[in-house]
Design an enzyme around this catalytic site. Structure first.
Site, PDB file in Angstrom:
ATOM      1  N   GLU A   1       0.809  -1.214   0.000  1.00  0.00           N
ATOM      2  CA  GLU A   1       0.000   0.000   0.000  1.00  0.00           C
ATOM      3  C   GLU A   1       0.845   1.268   0.000  1.00  0.00           C
ATOM      4  OE1 GLU A   1      -2.247  -0.898   3.490  1.00  0.00           O
ATOM      5  OE2 GLU A   1      -3.613  -2.206   2.419  1.00  0.00           O
TER       6      GLU A   1
ATOM      7  N   ASP B   1     -12.141  -7.319  -1.771  1.00  0.00           N
ATOM      8  CA  ASP B   1     -12.953  -8.541  -1.595  1.00  0.00           C
ATOM      9  C   ASP B   1     -14.320  -8.142  -1.051  1.00  0.00           C
ATOM     10  OD1 ASP B   1     -10.880  -8.387   0.948  1.00  0.00           O
ATOM     11  OD2 ASP B   1     -12.921  -8.827   1.558  1.00  0.00           O
TER      12      ASP B   1
HETATM   13  N1  ADE Z   1      -8.916  -5.770   4.342  1.00  0.00           N
HETATM   14  C1  ADE Z   1      -9.245  -6.179   3.104  1.00  0.00           C
HETATM   15  N2  ADE Z   1     -10.297  -7.014   3.126  1.00  0.00           N
HETATM   16  C2  ADE Z   1     -10.650  -7.149   4.434  1.00  0.00           C
HETATM   17  C3  ADE Z   1     -11.639  -7.897   5.098  1.00  0.00           C
HETATM   18  N3  ADE Z   1     -12.470  -8.685   4.431  1.00  0.00           N
HETATM   19  N4  ADE Z   1     -11.709  -7.802   6.449  1.00  0.00           N
HETATM   20  C4  ADE Z   1     -10.847  -7.017   7.124  1.00  0.00           C
HETATM   21  N5  ADE Z   1      -9.877  -6.311   6.543  1.00  0.00           N
HETATM   22  C5  ADE Z   1      -9.775  -6.364   5.203  1.00  0.00           C
END
Ligand code: ADE
Length: 232
Positions: free
Chosen positions: A13, A200
């Site tokens: 990042e 996600d």
């Molecule tokens: N960072 C990226 N995806 C995440 C998730 N599903 N839960 C917590 N932090 C995250």
């Protein structure tokens, strides 16, 4: 004069931002490397804080004490809690809260840290508006949404937990640092904004999608942060 603290949880990042710094020097503290320099004409300190709320909170305090930053930007990835936010889209914080704080037994709302008097940490409205404009300029094909970041020391990867975060907190995305950064910035009187690209859907597919989309998501948020830094 402005000095902008830019925090990412993971190397991915911040590596693109660090690579673009001119006149940089490195200060090491609490296991973190603070890269101080100029990004797109702005004085900045770029740092990888590590994953989770404790790392994030420590990092903000160091940025406040050692570097006297005037603004804080948190960049990174997150899981979507909002059907309007697909993988690759970007969420800009309106506010942030801790979804893993529970003192409801004493009458506090879920997520409310006792004795603060409120639950949501408000992002700086000017920074959020500038971030949205910057996103529309540098990532014109990316859908950008203003909303709520909910944070906890958990990777969210189940439909049940995701649904609870939506019903209990009205979260738009879940991640593991934003609320701590917001909390630390609030305590130090520093305006902040959180910028998260969706990697996600925070459900049973998250484990598969996250590694696939993490890099592209991090790239989108880094491009946005660079543009934003030059406009503050
Ligand atoms: N960072 C990226 N995806 C995440 C998730 N599903 N839960 C917590 N932090 C995250």
């Amino acid at each position: 004069m402005n000095k902008i603290g830019i925090i990412g949880a993971m190397e991915l990042e911040v590596e693109q931002l660090k690579a673009e710094l001119s006149e940089s020097r490195i200060v090491k503290k609490a296991g973190m490397e603070f890269h101080e320099g100029v990004l797109n004409g702005a004085s900045v300190v770029v740092v990888r804080c590590g994953i989770g709320k404790v790392n994030a909170a420590l990092c903000v305090q160091i940025l406040a004490d050692l570097f006297q930053v005037t603004h804080v930007i948190n960049t990174g990835v997150a899981g979507s809690l909002n059907a309007k936010l697909d993988i690759g889209d970007i969420l800009i914080s309106q506010d942030a809260l801790h979804h893993d704080v529970d003192v409801t037994i004493f009458g506090y709302r879920p997520g409310e840290v006792p004795q603060m008097g409120f639950r949501e940490f408000q992002a700086d409205q000017r920074l959020a508006a500038l971030a949205k404009d910057a996103c529309e300029r540098v990532n014109p094909d990316v859908n950008v949404v203003l909303g709520r970041v909910v944070s906890g020391d958990q990777f969210i990867s189940s439909k049940e937990v995701k649904e609870r975060l939506i019903s209990q907190f009205h979260g738009d995305c879940a991640e593991m640092e934003g609320a701590s950064i917001a909390h630390g910035a609030y305590l130090n009187g520093i305006p902040f904004v959180i910028i998260r690209a969706i990697s996600d859907k925070a459900d049973d597919s998250a484990e598969m999608d996250y590694p696939t989309f993490e890099a592209a998501a991090a790239r989108h948020s880094a491009a946005l942060v660079k543009e934003l830094a030059g406009k503050i």
